[in-house]
Design a protein around this motif. Structure first.
Motif, PDB file in Angstrom:
ATOM      1  N   ARG A  71      -5.110 -13.247  10.615  1.00  0.00           N
ATOM      2  CA  ARG A  71      -5.575 -12.195   9.697  1.00  0.00           C
ATOM      3  C   ARG A  71      -4.722 -10.933   9.848  1.00  0.00           C
ATOM      4  O   ARG A  71      -4.299 -10.329   8.860  1.00  0.00           O
ATOM      5  CB  ARG A  71      -7.051 -11.896   9.998  1.00  0.00           C
ATOM      6  CG  ARG A  71      -7.736 -11.020   8.991  1.00  0.00           C
ATOM      7  CD  ARG A  71      -9.240 -10.886   9.259  1.00  0.00           C
ATOM      8  NE  ARG A  71      -9.526 -10.190  10.518  1.00  0.00           N
ATOM      9  CZ  ARG A  71     -10.102 -10.728  11.579  1.00  0.00           C
ATOM     10  NH1 ARG A  71     -10.467 -11.992  11.563  1.00  0.00           N
ATOM     11  NH2 ARG A  71     -10.324 -10.022  12.667  1.00  0.00           N
ATOM     12  N   ALA A  92      -1.278 -11.459   8.285  1.00  0.00           N
ATOM     13  CA  ALA A  92      -1.372 -11.444   6.823  1.00  0.00           C
ATOM     14  C   ALA A  92      -1.514 -10.013   6.311  1.00  0.00           C
ATOM     15  O   ALA A  92      -0.888  -9.640   5.308  1.00  0.00           O
ATOM     16  CB  ALA A  92      -2.544 -12.302   6.352  1.00  0.00           C
ATOM     17  N   GLU A  93      -2.310  -9.200   6.992  1.00  0.00           N
ATOM     18  CA  GLU A  93      -2.482  -7.799   6.592  1.00  0.00           C
ATOM     19  C   GLU A  93      -1.172  -7.031   6.731  1.00  0.00           C
ATOM     20  O   GLU A  93      -0.804  -6.248   5.848  1.00  0.00           O
ATOM     21  CB  GLU A  93      -3.578  -7.137   7.433  1.00  0.00           C
ATOM     22  CG  GLU A  93      -4.974  -7.618   7.096  1.00  0.00           C
ATOM     23  CD  GLU A  93      -6.027  -7.147   8.097  1.00  0.00           C
ATOM     24  OE1 GLU A  93      -5.684  -6.411   9.061  1.00  0.00           O
ATOM     25  OE2 GLU A  93      -7.202  -7.521   7.915  1.00  0.00           O
ATOM     26  N   ARG A  94      -0.447  -7.253   7.824  1.00  0.00           N
ATOM     27  CA  ARG A  94       0.848  -6.568   8.008  1.00  0.00           C
ATOM     28  C   ARG A  94       1.842  -6.997   6.941  1.00  0.00           C
ATOM     29  O   ARG A  94       2.588  -6.173   6.406  1.00  0.00           O
ATOM     30  CB  ARG A  94       1.407  -6.851   9.408  1.00  0.00           C
ATOM     31  CG  ARG A  94       0.734  -6.047  10.489  1.00  0.00           C
ATOM     32  CD  ARG A  94       1.514  -6.084  11.800  1.00  0.00           C
ATOM     33  NE  ARG A  94       1.842  -7.409  12.259  1.00  0.00           N
ATOM     34  CZ  ARG A  94       1.094  -8.143  13.066  1.00  0.00           C
ATOM     35  NH1 ARG A  94      -0.049  -7.678  13.497  1.00  0.00           N
ATOM     36  NH2 ARG A  94       1.494  -9.332  13.447  1.00  0.00           N
ATOM     37  N   GLN A  95       1.851  -8.290   6.612  1.00  0.00           N
ATOM     38  CA  GLN A  95       2.767  -8.787   5.583  1.00  0.00           C
ATOM     39  C   GLN A  95       2.435  -8.174   4.231  1.00  0.00           C
ATOM     40  O   GLN A  95       3.335  -7.813   3.470  1.00  0.00           O
ATOM     41  CB  GLN A  95       2.711 -10.315   5.494  1.00  0.00           C
ATOM     42  CG  GLN A  95       3.751 -10.907   4.556  1.00  0.00           C
ATOM     43  CD  GLN A  95       5.176 -10.587   4.984  1.00  0.00           C
ATOM     44  OE1 GLN A  95       5.555 -10.810   6.122  1.00  0.00           O
ATOM     45  NE2 GLN A  95       5.967 -10.048   4.074  1.00  0.00           N
ATOM     46  N   GLU A  96       1.153  -8.043   3.932  1.00  0.00           N
ATOM     47  CA  GLU A  96       0.725  -7.430   2.666  1.00  0.00           C
ATOM     48  C   GLU A  96       1.191  -5.976   2.579  1.00  0.00           C
ATOM     49  O   GLU A  96       1.688  -5.534   1.544  1.00  0.00           O
ATOM     50  CB  GLU A  96      -0.800  -7.510   2.556  1.00  0.00           C
ATOM     51  CG  GLU A  96      -1.329  -7.072   1.217  1.00  0.00           C
ATOM     52  CD  GLU A  96      -2.834  -7.250   1.120  1.00  0.00           C
ATOM     53  OE1 GLU A  96      -3.494  -6.338   0.596  1.00  0.00           O
ATOM     54  OE2 GLU A  96      -3.346  -8.291   1.572  1.00  0.00           O
ATOM     55  N   ASP A 145       4.931  -5.959   1.989  1.00  0.00           N
ATOM     56  CA  ASP A 145       5.207  -6.311   0.594  1.00  0.00           C
ATOM     57  C   ASP A 145       4.951  -5.123  -0.333  1.00  0.00           C
ATOM     58  O   ASP A 145       5.731  -4.855  -1.246  1.00  0.00           O
ATOM     59  CB  ASP A 145       4.360  -7.514   0.163  1.00  0.00           C
ATOM     60  CG  ASP A 145       4.772  -8.802   0.852  1.00  0.00           C
ATOM     61  OD1 ASP A 145       5.872  -8.847   1.456  1.00  0.00           O
ATOM     62  OD2 ASP A 145       3.982  -9.766   0.798  1.00  0.00           O
ATOM     63  N   GLU A 146       3.851  -4.392  -0.084  1.00  0.00           N
ATOM     64  CA  GLU A 146       3.535  -3.215  -0.897  1.00  0.00           C
ATOM     65  C   GLU A 146       4.595  -2.134  -0.722  1.00  0.00           C
ATOM     66  O   GLU A 146       5.019  -1.506  -1.695  1.00  0.00           O
ATOM     67  CB  GLU A 146       2.157  -2.671  -0.532  1.00  0.00           C
ATOM     68  CG  GLU A 146       1.008  -3.534  -0.992  1.00  0.00           C
ATOM     69  CD  GLU A 146      -0.341  -3.046  -0.480  1.00  0.00           C
ATOM     70  OE1 GLU A 146      -0.428  -1.890   0.004  1.00  0.00           O
ATOM     71  OE2 GLU A 146      -1.305  -3.822  -0.561  1.00  0.00           O
TER      72      GLU A 146
END
Length: 162
Positions: free
Chosen positions: A130, A133-137, A140-141
Motif C-alpha cells: 500500500r 502504491a501511494e508513493r508511486q501515485e 506519477d502526479e
C-alpha cells in the motif's frame, strides 16, 4: 502428514566456502538461462523420481538462488508468521521507533499479547504494498504536473531544449 512451516533464514555460503559460492553462481546462470515458457521445470529426487514444478514454485526457487548467489540471506516464512517490532522494522528498512509510530497510528495492525507488540507478516506486506502504491501515485502526479507546466525542462536553472 503435514508439518507447519516455520520461519527460518538461509545464509549464503561464506567467503571461506569458494566451491559452494561458485556452485551457486553456476546454478544461478543455469536457472536464469534455462527459463523457458515452452518447457516446465522438474525436480529430480536423489532416487531419480521426477515431479513437474508449478511455474510459481520455479520462480520462487529462481529468486532464492539469485539472491543467495549475490550474497544475500533468504528468509522463509509463512504469511501467518508473527514478527517482533525489530524484525518488522528491519523488513521495512526503518527504525523500530518509526515502526512503533506506524503501529500506534493504526497504519499497521498489531497485537499485544503481553508487554510486547507483535505484527503479522501478512499485515506488514500489505502495508508495504500500500505504501509503495501511494508513493508511486504521488510520483506519477508530480511527473504529470511537471509535464503540464514545463518545469521538467528546467534542470539546475537551465532550460533544456529538445
Amino acid at each position: 502428514m503435514t508439518s507447519a512451516v516455520e520461519q527460518h533464514t538461509v545464509l549464503p555460503p561464506s567467503v571461506t566456502e569458494p566451491d559452494a559460492r561458485q556452485e551457486l553462481r553456476r546454478l544461478d546462470e543455469f536457472i536464469t538461462l534455462a527459463a523457458s515458457p515452452a518447457h516446465q521445470a522438474k525436480l529430480v529426487s536423489p532416487d531419480g523420481g521426477e515431479v513437474v514444478l508449478p511455474d510459481r514454485v520455479y520462480e520462487v526457487l529462481r529468486d532464492v538462488v539469485k539472491a543467495m548467489a549475490q550474497g544475500f540471506a533468504v528468509n522463509i516464512a509463512p504469511l501467518n508468521a508473527v514478527l517482533t517490532t525489530q524484525q518488522a522494522a528491519d523488513m521495512l528498512d526503518i527504525s523500530r521507533p518509526t515502526l512503533v509510530k506506524l503501529l500506534e497510528s493504526g497504519e499497521i495492525p498489531f497485537e499485544k499479547p503481553g508487554r510486547h507488540r507483535r505484527v503479522l507478516l501478512s499485515d506488514l506486506l500489505e502495508y508495504r504494498a500500500r505504501s509503495r502504491a501511494e508513493r508511486q501515485e504521488i510520483l506519477d502526479e508530480l511527473t504529470a504536473s511537471a509535464n503540464r507546466d514545463g518545469s521538467d525542462d528546467i534542470v539546475d536553472g537551465f532550460i533544456q531544449t529538445r
